[in-house]
Enzyme design. Sequence first.
Site, PDB file in Angstrom:
ATOM      1  N   LYS A   1     -19.366 -13.276  26.676  1.00 47.38           N
ATOM      2  CA  LYS A   1     -19.861 -12.522  25.519  1.00 47.38           C
ATOM      3  C   LYS A   1     -20.919 -13.320  24.757  1.00 47.38           C
ATOM      4  CE  LYS A   1     -17.490  -8.886  26.398  1.00 47.38           C
ATOM      5  NZ  LYS A   1     -18.180  -7.673  26.907  1.00 47.38           N
TER       6      LYS A   1
ATOM      7  N   ILE B   1     -11.015  -3.150  17.938  1.00 46.54           N
ATOM      8  CA  ILE B   1     -11.209  -1.716  18.152  1.00 46.54           C
ATOM      9  C   ILE B   1     -10.023  -1.185  18.957  1.00 46.54           C
ATOM     10  CG2 ILE B   1     -12.767   0.063  19.043  1.00 46.54           C
ATOM     11  CD1 ILE B   1     -14.091  -1.677  16.913  1.00 46.54           C
TER      12      ILE B   1
ATOM     13  N   TYR C   1     -14.051 -14.891  29.023  1.00 45.62           N
ATOM     14  CA  TYR C   1     -14.446 -13.741  28.209  1.00 45.62           C
ATOM     15  C   TYR C   1     -15.352 -14.189  27.070  1.00 45.62           C
ATOM     16  CZ  TYR C   1     -14.012  -9.369  25.584  1.00 45.62           C
ATOM     17  OH  TYR C   1     -14.275  -8.196  24.913  1.00 45.62           O
ATOM     18  N   ALA C   2     -14.930 -15.234  26.358  1.00 49.09           N
ATOM     19  CA  ALA C   2     -15.745 -15.739  25.251  1.00 49.09           C
ATOM     20  C   ALA C   2     -17.091 -16.250  25.748  1.00 49.09           C
ATOM     21  CB  ALA C   2     -14.994 -16.847  24.519  1.00 49.09           C
ATOM     22  N   ALA C   3     -17.077 -16.946  26.872  1.00 46.39           N
ATOM     23  CA  ALA C   3     -18.329 -17.485  27.418  1.00 46.39           C
ATOM     24  C   ALA C   3     -19.287 -16.374  27.818  1.00 46.39           C
ATOM     25  CB  ALA C   3     -18.028 -18.383  28.619  1.00 46.39           C
TER      26      ALA C   3
ATOM     27  N   VAL D   1     -19.826  -2.513  38.909  1.00 48.03           N
ATOM     28  CA  VAL D   1     -21.027  -3.182  38.396  1.00 48.03           C
ATOM     29  C   VAL D   1     -21.166  -4.606  38.916  1.00 48.03           C
ATOM     30  CG1 VAL D   1     -21.135  -1.744  36.323  1.00 48.03           C
ATOM     31  CG2 VAL D   1     -19.912  -3.944  36.245  1.00 48.03           C
TER      32      VAL D   1
ATOM     33  N   SER E   1     -19.179  -8.858  22.009  1.00 49.90           N
ATOM     34  CA  SER E   1     -17.898  -8.876  21.310  1.00 49.90           C
ATOM     35  C   SER E   1     -17.979  -9.899  20.198  1.00 49.90           C
ATOM     36  CB  SER E   1     -16.764  -9.263  22.276  1.00 49.90           C
ATOM     37  OG  SER E   1     -15.562  -9.557  21.584  1.00 49.90           O
TER      38      SER E   1
END
Length: 263
Positions: free
Chosen positions: A171, A200, A167-169, A73, A154
């Site tokens: 999401k 999860i 990752y936080a940025a 992707v 997330s």
Amino acid sequence: MARLTELSRSIDGKVAIVTGAASGMGRATAHLFADEGARVVVADLGAERVATVVDEITAAHGAHAAIGIATDVSDLEQLRTLVDDTVAWGSRLDIVVNNAGVSLPNSAFQPEDEFELNWARTLDINLTAHARLIRLALPHLSASGAGRIVNIASTEAIVTTAGLAAYAATKAGVVGITKSFAVELGRHGVTVNCVCPGPINTGMTAGIDATAKETYARRRVPLRRYGAPEEVAQMTLNLCLPASSFVNGAVIPVDGGMTIRHT
């Protein structure tokens, strides 16, 4: 007995792309959509991994129910091929689920080359790919008359973990593009919504010790457990139903209540 309501809760006959569909929440979403009568395009890295999920679906629902398209992707041209091949196969495109993602270490204290590499890779996969696929799919989603886009973010967009800056940025960025595209695309009959999974049981969390998971869930999650991929997939499905036609720009945590717990 005649129905008393007008709106359908069926996606039978719809054509859906699910990215990151070879495992975890993406696989659960592909399975669920096929169970509900949709024709599913399983998109992920690795032709063998993709073929495994397609075989699972077609064994249950027939050869017409799914195809696999191995896709990175982060590559614009591969996304373009994904959309073109989907429409060539299904003659339409009604639903896009942007689920593909990575979680790479990204700390303020990392060596510069590692930080830059992980930052760029995470943005390409977790955020830029979502926007690109939406843009490529838009003509077909608009022609559908009831196009649905669901972006998987997330709870890291709401509460964060040290060492996962990119990752936080990304999401948080997914939440942002969901709202922006929801405003822009509503007039074209396309809804855009976002699901924020919490803890999860997926490949991303498989490396966490079972005892640590249990302790975390007891302390932080009112339901006192980790969620299952299908529990996220069920929310994704709900947002794609014809009956959800007035839900647009929503950001929905699926986290057992984790993000609302103060003590």
